[in-house]
Structure formats: C-alpha cells, structure tokens
Design a protein around this motif. Structure first.
Motif, PDB file in Angstrom:
ATOM      1  N   ILE A 107      -2.240  62.503 -91.808  1.00  0.00           N
ATOM      2  CA  ILE A 107      -3.317  61.689 -92.927  1.00  0.00           C
ATOM      3  C   ILE A 107      -4.706  62.085 -92.532  1.00  0.00           C
ATOM      4  O   ILE A 107      -5.036  61.861 -91.563  1.00  0.00           O
ATOM      5  N   GLY A 108      -6.057  62.349 -93.607  1.00  0.00           N
ATOM      6  CA  GLY A 108      -6.558  62.463 -93.364  1.00  0.00           C
ATOM      7  C   GLY A 108      -7.716  61.728 -92.877  1.00  0.00           C
ATOM      8  O   GLY A 108      -7.618  60.607 -92.069  1.00  0.00           O
ATOM      9  N   ALA A 109      -8.907  62.347 -91.927  1.00  0.00           N
ATOM     10  CA  ALA A 109      -9.641  61.205 -91.657  1.00  0.00           C
ATOM     11  C   ALA A 109     -10.248  60.823 -92.953  1.00  0.00           C
ATOM     12  O   ALA A 109     -10.349  60.498 -93.751  1.00  0.00           O
ATOM     13  N   TRP A 110     -10.225  59.294 -92.170  1.00  0.00           N
ATOM     14  CA  TRP A 110     -10.847  57.913 -93.023  1.00  0.00           C
ATOM     15  C   TRP A 110      -9.947  57.310 -93.878  1.00  0.00           C
ATOM     16  O   TRP A 110     -10.870  57.036 -95.389  1.00  0.00           O
ATOM     17  N   SER A 111      -8.802  58.157 -93.615  1.00  0.00           N
ATOM     18  CA  SER A 111      -7.918  57.611 -94.779  1.00  0.00           C
ATOM     19  C   SER A 111      -7.630  56.136 -94.752  1.00  0.00           C
ATOM     20  O   SER A 111      -7.025  55.838 -93.720  1.00  0.00           O
ATOM     21  N   THR A 112      -6.815  55.882 -95.570  1.00  0.00           N
ATOM     22  CA  THR A 112      -6.433  54.383 -96.056  1.00  0.00           C
ATOM     23  C   THR A 112      -5.208  54.744 -96.823  1.00  0.00           C
ATOM     24  O   THR A 112      -5.177  54.666 -97.516  1.00  0.00           O
ATOM     25  N   LEU A 113      -4.516  54.064 -95.966  1.00  0.00           N
ATOM     26  CA  LEU A 113      -2.703  53.287 -96.211  1.00  0.00           C
ATOM     27  C   LEU A 113      -1.882  52.585 -96.126  1.00  0.00           C
ATOM     28  O   LEU A 113      -2.085  51.819 -94.979  1.00  0.00           O
ATOM     29  N   GLY A 114      -1.583  52.261 -97.777  1.00  0.00           N
ATOM     30  CA  GLY A 114      -1.999  50.853 -97.702  1.00  0.00           C
ATOM     31  C   GLY A 114      -0.209  50.510 -97.208  1.00  0.00           C
ATOM     32  O   GLY A 114       0.447  51.489 -97.240  1.00  0.00           O
ATOM     33  N   ALA A 115      -0.286  48.790 -97.271  1.00  0.00           N
ATOM     34  CA  ALA A 115       0.848  48.608 -96.410  1.00  0.00           C
ATOM     35  C   ALA A 115       2.021  48.690 -97.827  1.00  0.00           C
ATOM     36  O   ALA A 115       2.287  48.924 -98.919  1.00  0.00           O
ATOM     37  N   GLY A 116       3.069  48.931 -96.581  1.00  0.00           N
ATOM     38  CA  GLY A 116       4.681  48.840 -97.124  1.00  0.00           C
ATOM     39  C   GLY A 116       4.356  50.997 -98.411  1.00  0.00           C
ATOM     40  O   GLY A 116       5.520  51.115 -98.724  1.00  0.00           O
ATOM     41  N   ALA A 117       3.569  52.025 -97.925  1.00  0.00           N
ATOM     42  CA  ALA A 117       3.531  52.620 -98.755  1.00  0.00           C
ATOM     43  C   ALA A 117       4.089  53.695 -98.018  1.00  0.00           C
ATOM     44  O   ALA A 117       5.336  53.641 -96.747  1.00  0.00           O
TER      45      ALA A 117
END
Length: 66
Positions: free
Chosen positions: A34-44
């Motif tokens: 997971i790259g720097a400053w990335s956001t992974l949404g809920a349930g993804a």
C-alpha cells in the motif's frame, strides 16, 4: 505512521508505507504493498499493489481519486 481501522484483515507479508490508511473491514491479500499516503476505503479488497497518494474503494479496489 499508518492507521489500520477495526476489523481490517492483513493476511501476511503486507507492506504499508508512510501515512497509509486502511479502512474498516477491508481485506489485503498476501504480499501486497500500500503506497505512501494512500487511503483504502471500508470493505475494499486489495488484490494488486496500490500506488501512492490515491483513494481506493471497491472489490477489487480501484482508484477513484488523484
């Protein structure tokens, strides 16, 4: 300096870079980055590495913003 929300599943050999945010109930398959400053949404669900500075949602996760 990462945030891992409740009920997120990190299956093994995961690499979270600086500032990564892993949403509640998300699943990251083995060996993903997971790259720097990335956001992974809920349930993804992550099946591929994620680039830096993006917002990713869905199953499988897709980039929706910068």
């Amino acid at each position: 300096f990462c945030h891992i929300a409740p009920r997120a599943v990190l299956t093994g050999h995961i690499r979270l870079e600086t500032g990564a945010f892993v949403g509640a109930g998300s699943v990251i398959l083995p060996g993903r980055r997971i790259g720097a400053w990335s956001t992974l949404g809920a349930g993804a669900v992550i099946v591929n590495d994620l680039e830096s500075n993006g917002i990713f949602v869905g199953i499988p996760a897709k980039r929706i913003a910068p």
